[in-house]
Every structure is written in structure tokens, then in C-alpha cells.
Write an enzyme that holds these catalytic residues in place. Structure first.
Site, PDB file in Angstrom:
ATOM      1  N   SER A 142      -8.792   1.815  15.159  1.00  0.00           N
ATOM      2  CA  SER A 142      -8.430   1.379  16.509  1.00  0.00           C
ATOM      3  C   SER A 142      -9.191   2.186  17.549  1.00  0.00           C
ATOM      4  O   SER A 142      -9.527   3.345  17.312  1.00  0.00           O
ATOM      5  CB  SER A 142      -6.926   1.591  16.721  1.00  0.00           C
ATOM      6  OG  SER A 142      -6.592   1.417  18.080  1.00  0.00           O
ATOM      7  N   TYR A 157       0.523   7.052  16.232  1.00  0.00           N
ATOM      8  CA  TYR A 157      -0.390   5.965  15.857  1.00  0.00           C
ATOM      9  C   TYR A 157      -1.848   6.399  16.040  1.00  0.00           C
ATOM     10  O   TYR A 157      -2.680   6.243  15.144  1.00  0.00           O
ATOM     11  CB  TYR A 157      -0.097   4.716  16.700  1.00  0.00           C
ATOM     12  CG  TYR A 157      -1.009   3.557  16.387  1.00  0.00           C
ATOM     13  CD1 TYR A 157      -0.815   2.785  15.242  1.00  0.00           C
ATOM     14  CD2 TYR A 157      -2.068   3.230  17.226  1.00  0.00           C
ATOM     15  CE1 TYR A 157      -1.659   1.728  14.940  1.00  0.00           C
ATOM     16  CE2 TYR A 157      -2.909   2.167  16.942  1.00  0.00           C
ATOM     17  CZ  TYR A 157      -2.701   1.415  15.790  1.00  0.00           C
ATOM     18  OH  TYR A 157      -3.547   0.369  15.498  1.00  0.00           O
ATOM     19  N   GLY A 158      -2.130   6.967  17.208  1.00  0.00           N
ATOM     20  CA  GLY A 158      -3.502   7.410  17.485  1.00  0.00           C
ATOM     21  C   GLY A 158      -3.986   8.440  16.483  1.00  0.00           C
ATOM     22  O   GLY A 158      -5.110   8.377  15.991  1.00  0.00           O
ATOM     23  N   LYS A 200       6.781   0.444  18.571  1.00  0.00           N
ATOM     24  CA  LYS A 200       6.650  -0.036  19.955  1.00  0.00           C
ATOM     25  C   LYS A 200       6.858   1.132  20.919  1.00  0.00           C
ATOM     26  O   LYS A 200       7.583   2.089  20.612  1.00  0.00           O
ATOM     27  CB  LYS A 200       7.710  -1.104  20.236  1.00  0.00           C
ATOM     28  CG  LYS A 200       7.613  -2.331  19.336  1.00  0.00           C
ATOM     29  CD  LYS A 200       6.656  -3.350  19.921  1.00  0.00           C
ATOM     30  CE  LYS A 200       6.706  -4.677  19.199  1.00  0.00           C
ATOM     31  NZ  LYS A 200       5.763  -4.818  18.104  1.00  0.00           N
ATOM     32  N   GLN A 213       8.666   9.077  13.683  1.00  0.00           N
ATOM     33  CA  GLN A 213       7.526   8.172  13.917  1.00  0.00           C
ATOM     34  C   GLN A 213       6.249   8.758  13.320  1.00  0.00           C
ATOM     35  O   GLN A 213       5.449   8.035  12.708  1.00  0.00           O
ATOM     36  CB  GLN A 213       7.323   7.946  15.420  1.00  0.00           C
ATOM     37  CG  GLN A 213       8.411   7.112  16.072  1.00  0.00           C
ATOM     38  CD  GLN A 213       8.010   6.588  17.441  1.00  0.00           C
ATOM     39  OE1 GLN A 213       6.828   6.438  17.738  1.00  0.00           O
ATOM     40  NE2 GLN A 213       8.992   6.295  18.277  1.00  0.00           N
ATOM     41  N   ILE A 217       0.819  -1.223   0.000  1.00  0.00           N
ATOM     42  CA  ILE A 217       0.000   0.000   0.000  1.00  0.00           C
ATOM     43  C   ILE A 217       0.849   1.269   0.000  1.00  0.00           C
ATOM     44  O   ILE A 217       0.349   2.348  -0.299  1.00  0.00           O
ATOM     45  CB  ILE A 217      -1.036   0.030   1.155  1.00  0.00           C
ATOM     46  CG1 ILE A 217      -0.380   0.198   2.529  1.00  0.00           C
ATOM     47  CG2 ILE A 217      -1.930  -1.209   1.114  1.00  0.00           C
ATOM     48  CD1 ILE A 217      -1.371   0.586   3.624  1.00  0.00           C
ATOM     49  N   LYS A 262      -4.874   6.964  13.189  1.00  0.00           N
ATOM     50  CA  LYS A 262      -6.153   6.242  13.214  1.00  0.00           C
ATOM     51  C   LYS A 262      -7.348   7.198  13.360  1.00  0.00           C
ATOM     52  O   LYS A 262      -8.448   6.872  12.937  1.00  0.00           O
ATOM     53  CB  LYS A 262      -6.140   5.180  14.323  1.00  0.00           C
ATOM     54  CG  LYS A 262      -5.153   4.036  14.060  1.00  0.00           C
ATOM     55  CD  LYS A 262      -5.444   3.282  12.751  1.00  0.00           C
ATOM     56  CE  LYS A 262      -4.650   1.992  12.637  1.00  0.00           C
ATOM     57  NZ  LYS A 262      -4.952   1.235  11.401  1.00  0.00           N
ATOM     58  N   ARG A 318      -3.277  -9.970  20.245  1.00  0.00           N
ATOM     59  CA  ARG A 318      -1.907 -10.499  20.310  1.00  0.00           C
ATOM     60  C   ARG A 318      -1.336 -10.645  18.902  1.00  0.00           C
ATOM     61  O   ARG A 318      -1.660 -11.604  18.189  1.00  0.00           O
ATOM     62  CB  ARG A 318      -1.898 -11.868  21.018  1.00  0.00           C
ATOM     63  CG  ARG A 318      -2.204 -11.796  22.498  1.00  0.00           C
ATOM     64  CD  ARG A 318      -2.015 -13.125  23.194  1.00  0.00           C
ATOM     65  NE  ARG A 318      -2.962 -14.148  22.772  1.00  0.00           N
ATOM     66  CZ  ARG A 318      -4.214 -14.243  23.238  1.00  0.00           C
ATOM     67  NH1 ARG A 318      -4.671 -13.387  24.126  1.00  0.00           N
ATOM     68  NH2 ARG A 318      -4.994 -15.223  22.808  1.00  0.00           N
ATOM     69  N   ASN A 320      -6.575  -3.449   6.042  1.00  0.00           N
ATOM     70  CA  ASN A 320      -6.038  -3.885   7.327  1.00  0.00           C
ATOM     71  C   ASN A 320      -4.582  -3.469   7.524  1.00  0.00           C
ATOM     72  O   ASN A 320      -4.127  -3.315   8.655  1.00  0.00           O
ATOM     73  CB  ASN A 320      -6.169  -5.413   7.418  1.00  0.00           C
ATOM     74  CG  ASN A 320      -5.330  -5.992   8.542  1.00  0.00           C
ATOM     75  OD1 ASN A 320      -5.666  -5.867   9.717  1.00  0.00           O
ATOM     76  ND2 ASN A 320      -4.213  -6.618   8.193  1.00  0.00           N
TER      77      ASN A 320
END
Length: 275
Positions: free
Chosen positions: A138, A192-193, A94, A104, A62, A196, A230, A88
Site C-alpha cells: 500500500s 496497518y501502515g 476501520k 490491532q 493464509i 505494509k 472502493r 493479496n
């Protein structure tokens, strides 16, 4: 009657692979596992085959516009379009990662938001009548939205937010992160947040567009949260298995013919969530 087809991005492992596995069991049609790496993708198809499940493979990165266009042309040519598209593919650094926040921010948004948007730009026009589009977001998007300034919250929740304006907001976050000024701009410390938040808001915008441009086609487009699962990305302390994480995306992908909702919603545990 042409063969129906489902396409899942980033599906050689984790939640994506669990989604493909579930669709192989429940969807009447061809199911495509896609991955950047051909070898890994084909290995995952073999794993499914050993379980008695038949998935097809198509290379799809993608982050590579040519790869997206090639895949879209393939599905248009072979199937006349797609019946199910599940976006997806995504990444997350991390918590302990020492990569600077500005890097990031750029890397995460490039994949999770901008590349997902590229997928939708090229695949939405070939989604067939009665099609289902599921964007994996998320619960972190809702948490992150609540940490944005009230002005940003208002824009992200607004029903007149346009795709262009959303893109500009995502670009603004990256550029302010690069200057170390994102907090002053009303953004929280979560690349990340924020990515999303973009995916969820984009889903709502595109759902409105689809309703307006193709009102009689019965296409349903939603964002969802698979839960804390997980995977390599989320770690081994998460409470849900990949199979449990696949439940909501698969539920949305297989909404029955004639269903009118949910559409343009954020869904978790098969329930529409507040935004």
C-alpha cells in the site's frame, strides 16, 4: 508443456476478485481464486462463470499454516509449481474501530506480515522459472516509513536488511505496542501502515534472495500499491474501482517473458516508486 497456473490469495471479493477476473481474461493458463471460506469462494467462482469466465477454486487461509502447506503441495503436485503468485489477502481495522491499538497491532501484523511471509516461505520454492510474484502492499507503507524514526527508516531502506532482522523489527513493533511504548521506540500510530512497511521491505529482501539463489530463472518479485480502492476494507469513498485497483498487480503478474525489471521494487500506477 505443463499448464501454467496463477494463484491469488484472498480473492473471493474486492481487489482480489478483480485480479482473478482480469487474469481469467488475459492469462493463458488456469487461474485459482482462493478464500478461507469454501462457500464464499465457490460462490465467487460461480459469479465469474456467469460472466463467461473460468476460474478454479482452492481453499486457502493464509493464517493457517496447514492450509498454506496443503495448497503448496497441491500446486506442486498438479502443476509442478506456480507461474504467478499474487499475495493479496490482508486486513485493516476501520478508523472508527474501538479495538485497543495493541490488539490491532498484533492482529494486523499477524495477517498482513507474518501470514504473508508464511505464504512466501512455502510458495517461493515452487515458483517456476519465469515466474512472477506480486505482494499487494500500500502507498500507506511509504507514508508510514517516513513517520518512523530515522534509525528505523535507515534499516528498512538498507540493502543489507535480512529477513530475520525484519521479522525481529515487526515483532518489536507488536511487543512495544502491547506495552504502549511503540512511539518511544520510533514507530508511528499505524498498525496497518507498519504491516505494509514489512510487506514492502520483505519483497525487496526476497527479490535479492531469488536473484542470488536462482540467477538464471528470470523470476520477478515486486510489491505494489493498488491505490485507494472502493472495497469493504477501504470504504465506499475511495476514488478507484476494484477493477482499477487490479491494474498494477495484474501488470506485474503478466510482465512478459524475458523481462528483467521491475524486480524488488515498490510499484504504483505501473511505475516504480521511491522507497
Amino acid at each position: 508443456m505443463s499448464t501454467r497456473v496463477a494463484v491469488v490469495t484472498g480473492s473471493n471479493k474486492g481487489i482480489g476478485l478483480a485480479i482473478v477476473r482480469a487474469l481469467c481474461k488475459q492469462f493463458e493458463g488456469d487461474v485459482y481464486l482462493t478464500a478461507r471460506d469454501v462457500g464464499r469462494g465457490e460462490d465467487s467462482v460461480k459469479v465469474l462463470s456467469s460472466e463467461g469466465l473460468k476460474a478454479m477454486f482452492h481453499q486457502l487461509d493464509i493464517n493457517d499454516l496447514d492450509s498454506i502447506k496443503t495448497a503448496a503441495a497441491y500446486f506442486k503436485g498438479k502443476y509442478g509449481g506456480v507461474d504467478i503468485l499474487i499475495n493479496n489477502a490482508g486486513i485493516a481495522f476501520k478508523a472508527a474501530d474501538k479495538t485497543p491499538f495493541d490488539v490491532q497491532a498484533e492482529v494486523t501484523l499477524n495477517t498482513n506480515f507474518f501470514a504473508t511471509r508464511d505464504m512466501l516461505t512455502h510458495f517461493l520454492p515452487i515458483v517456476k522459472a519465469g515466474g512472477r510474484v506480486v505482494n499487494v502492499s500500500s502507498f500507506v507503507s511509504a507514508l508510514t516509513l517516513n513517520k518512523c524514526s530515522s534509525e528505523l527508516q535507515q534499516r528498512f531502506r538498507s540493502e543489507d536488511l535480512t529477513e530475520d532482522e525484519l521479522v525481529a523489527l515487526m515483532q518489536q513493533f507488536v511487543s512495544e505496542a502491547k506495552k504502549g511504548k511503540h512511539k518511544e521506540g520510533g514507530w508511528p500510530d499505524s498498525a496497518y501502515g507498519t504491516s505494509k512497511v514489512g510487506v514492502t521491505a520483505l519483497s525487496m529482501i526476497l527479490a535479492r534472495q531469488v536473484s542470488k539463489q536462482r540467477p538464471n530463472d528470470g523470476i520477478l518479485l515486486n510489491a505494489c500499491c493498488p491505490g485507494w480502492v472502493r472495497t469493504d476494507m477501504a470504504g465506499d469513498k475511495a476514488p478507484k474501482s476494484p477493477e482499477e485497483g487490479a491494474v498494477t498487480p495484474v501488470y506485474l503478474a503478466l510482465l512478459p517473458p524475458g523481462a528483467t525489471e521491475p524486480h524488488g521494487k515498490f510499484v504504483s500506477d505501473k511505475q516504480v516508486q521511491p522507497w
